[in-house]
Design an enzyme around this catalytic site. Structure first.
Site, PDB file in Angstrom:
ATOM      1  N   HIS A  49      18.801  24.761   4.049  1.00  0.00           N
ATOM      2  CA  HIS A  49      19.721  23.753   3.730  1.00  0.00           C
ATOM      3  C   HIS A  49      21.267  24.475   3.607  1.00  0.00           C
ATOM      4  O   HIS A  49      22.025  23.528   3.349  1.00  0.00           O
ATOM      5  CB  HIS A  49      19.463  23.039   2.490  1.00  0.00           C
ATOM      6  CG  HIS A  49      19.509  23.835   1.303  1.00  0.00           C
ATOM      7  ND1 HIS A  49      18.449  25.108   1.087  1.00  0.00           N
ATOM      8  CD2 HIS A  49      20.271  24.203   0.438  1.00  0.00           C
ATOM      9  CE1 HIS A  49      18.782  25.638  -0.190  1.00  0.00           C
ATOM     10  NE2 HIS A  49      20.156  25.252  -0.560  1.00  0.00           N
TER      11      HIS A  49
ATOM     12  N   HIS B 268      26.796  24.170   2.305  1.00  0.00           N
ATOM     13  CA  HIS B 268      25.635  23.913   1.475  1.00  0.00           C
ATOM     14  C   HIS B 268      25.330  22.582   1.732  1.00  0.00           C
ATOM     15  O   HIS B 268      26.212  21.778   1.013  1.00  0.00           O
ATOM     16  CB  HIS B 268      25.916  24.324   0.115  1.00  0.00           C
ATOM     17  CG  HIS B 268      24.791  24.011  -0.792  1.00  0.00           C
ATOM     18  ND1 HIS B 268      24.058  22.877  -1.142  1.00  0.00           N
ATOM     19  CD2 HIS B 268      23.774  25.180  -1.328  1.00  0.00           C
ATOM     20  CE1 HIS B 268      22.912  23.060  -1.922  1.00  0.00           C
ATOM     21  NE2 HIS B 268      22.889  24.240  -2.053  1.00  0.00           N
TER      22      HIS B 268
END
Length: 165
Positions: free
Chosen positions: A70, A85
């Protein structure tokens, strides 16, 4: 007359960080996670993505691809780094809905696809898709970070200007 120190210091141009995602660039204050919104992780911007692809915002090296896929840390040749992120609390998805297109240590070019993600999968899990793009604290090469807000297209619009030491 220049001293030896001044002559030996190589002047580096500012690093312009192009939009790694398409969408809308907004202040970090809008991120529903204090580590980002209070700038504990570093200075930067957040992107409300409209497409599930992350592109390289400059030529560099993948310093780290997080195991849960992620997030990515990208390093520029100047030593400056950025963290991308995708979403909030998306580590809880354990990689589901994320398809990395690069590996740690790989050299990448501006505009190269780094990661694909399923926006609907993230939303279905009840997680925000807002994506911080951060210059981590403690990078000696970085003096200052300037942000650019508004509608953005990946690879076409700058989101950060990093003043380098």
């Amino acid at each position: 007359m220049l001293s030896w120190m001044q002559k030996s210091r190589k002047k580096t141009a500012d690093l312009v960080v192009m939009a790694p995602l398409s969408g809308r660039a907004v202040p970090l204050d809008r991120v529903p996670d204090e580590a980002f919104s209070q700038r504990m992780m570093g200075e930067g911007i957040a992107i409300e993505p409209t497409e599930g692809k992350v592109f390289s915002p400059f030529d560099g090296v993948i310093a780290h691809l997080i195991n849960s896929k992620h997030a990515i840390v990208l390093e520029h040749d100047s030593g400056a780094q950025i963290l991308i992120h995708v979403g909030m609390d998306t580590v809880s998805l354990k990689g589901e809905g994320f398809t990395p297109r690069v590996e740690t240590g790989e050299r990448v070019k501006t505009g190269q696809v780094l990661l694909e993600f399923d926006i609907e999968r993230i939303k279905a899990a009840g997680l925000p898709i807002i994506t911080p793009v951060i210059v981590p604290v403690g990078i000696d090469a970085v003096l200052e970070v300037e942000t650019h807000e508004g509608p953005i297209s990946a690879g076409q619009d700058p989101v950060l200007t990093v003043k380098l030491a």
